[in-house]
Design a protein around this motif. Sequence first.
Motif, short mmCIF file in Angstrom:
data_model
loop_
_atom_site.label_atom_id
_atom_site.label_comp_id
_atom_site.label_asym_id
_atom_site.label_seq_id
_atom_site.Cartn_x
_atom_site.Cartn_y
_atom_site.Cartn_z
N HIS A 86 0.86 -1.19 0.00
CA HIS A 86 0.00 0.00 0.00
C HIS A 86 0.89 1.23 0.00
O HIS A 86 1.39 1.65 1.04
CB HIS A 86 -0.88 -0.05 1.25
CG HIS A 86 -1.86 1.07 1.39
ND1 HIS A 86 -3.10 0.90 1.97
CD2 HIS A 86 -1.81 2.38 1.07
CE1 HIS A 86 -3.76 2.04 2.01
NE2 HIS A 86 -2.98 2.96 1.45
N GLU A 170 -6.04 2.65 -4.09
CA GLU A 170 -6.90 2.49 -2.94
C GLU A 170 -8.26 3.10 -3.28
O GLU A 170 -8.34 4.26 -3.66
CB GLU A 170 -6.26 3.20 -1.74
CG GLU A 170 -7.07 3.20 -0.50
CD GLU A 170 -6.36 3.96 0.64
OE1 GLU A 170 -6.90 3.94 1.76
OE2 GLU A 170 -5.29 4.57 0.41
N GLY A 240 -7.75 -2.23 3.41
CA GLY A 240 -6.65 -1.28 3.56
C GLY A 240 -6.41 -0.87 5.00
O GLY A 240 -7.35 -0.59 5.73
N ASP A 264 -4.36 -5.75 4.97
CA ASP A 264 -3.20 -4.87 4.78
C ASP A 264 -2.85 -4.33 6.16
O ASP A 264 -3.58 -3.51 6.72
CB ASP A 264 -3.59 -3.77 3.80
CG ASP A 264 -2.76 -2.49 3.91
OD1 ASP A 264 -1.67 -2.53 4.50
OD2 ASP A 264 -3.23 -1.46 3.41
N SER A 297 2.41 -3.05 4.94
CA SER A 297 2.44 -1.83 4.13
C SER A 297 3.00 -0.66 4.92
O SER A 297 3.10 -0.69 6.15
CB SER A 297 1.03 -1.47 3.64
OG SER A 297 0.26 -0.92 4.70
N ASP A 299 1.80 2.67 3.80
CA ASP A 299 0.88 3.79 3.53
C ASP A 299 1.68 5.07 3.31
O ASP A 299 1.25 6.17 3.68
CB ASP A 299 -0.13 3.95 4.67
CG ASP A 299 -1.39 4.69 4.24
OD1 ASP A 299 -1.46 5.08 3.06
OD2 ASP A 299 -2.28 4.91 5.07
#
Length: 378
Positions: A86, A170, A240, A264, A297, A299
């Motif tokens: 991500h 996303e 997410g 995630d 991830s 982000d």
Amino acid sequence: MSKMKAISIVGISVILVVIGVSFWGFSSAGFWRKTAMPPPGESVASSMVASLPAPSPNSTETAAPAQKSLADLLLQYGSLPLADVHNHDASDKKYAGMKGVWQRDQIDRVVLFGDVSEYSAIRTDVYAWEAYTDRPDFFTPFFSGFDLHDPGSLDVIRKNLEQGYFGLGEIVAASYNSPVVSKVEWKGKDPMDGFLPQIYDLCAEYQAPILLHMDPPNGFVIDKLEEALKNHPKTTFIFGHANAYNSPENIKQLLEKYPNVYMDFFAGFTILNPDSANRLEDFLPLMKQFPDRFMLSTDSGYGVGSEEAAIEAMYRVLDALGEPALISQIAYSNLDNILRKEPATQTQKKAILTQDPSRDMTGLNKLEAGKLLWSKVK
């Protein structure tokens, strides 16, 4: 000398000795007090602590082990494949300035996109694609530049998946609390809003995953997610940053009921963000119970100071997991397995046959097709 005189001399001598010893004692006590006084600016308490003897080797108290540095973690785990599932660095082409960091921190794959569920995402989707065609072995492009309330979004999605994008994301399926994505123009009201059901069917057709942003991660938003998971069992859903403002118990309920949802795990949020109500240790039993359903991830470091801090947090998850097989799954294999199930598209096959008419297409997947088309060294 008379007997009385001798006694007197002895008595006087004893008195003098006693006086001398007393004087030495008082003087010594005064000296100790003087030397024990702390220097200017130092407290008496700190001076007293400094004067205490060092603990003996047999002391029962043990110091807490020092936290491993990033260099230590890289030395221990850097040779293992690690993917960031991500990443928003297609925004403003930030990825161009991250190459050195990714190389130094030994990242092996980045799922790349940019802006989300708004008009500007159309442009950043293109940037993600450009990054991929330059380094198909490293970048995995996703896209989100479509309005899920517009029937034309279905044409955009089919075109992009045919072109070679690996997934959608996303996608803001719902946002009510986020200071950023709650304001984007193309967000959904819930995970079944607009044309999302048809979009899920397209994802299933191409076996492409869809990464959803959903906040809050409870209440009717998750009720609608469950509806989507139940009604679209052939679609691969990625929740997410599932650990953000969410509990292990909530995540566990989804994992137990729906085999088509993956988590995630935004490591930086749990480890570094003071808003996290849970510690990493709270999630480890769940990761060990469902080792094939978690991915890591950064982000892009949102809310945790920097992207590199978020990368370090991913390594700290690996260190906490401890088990080599578990580390391998969560660090890389789970994502890789999803991507390798995506078959090469007709558009990709046609382009490959233009380059090499003799190429056997049997069993070719999208990852392999992309490398054939875009790798600089054939």
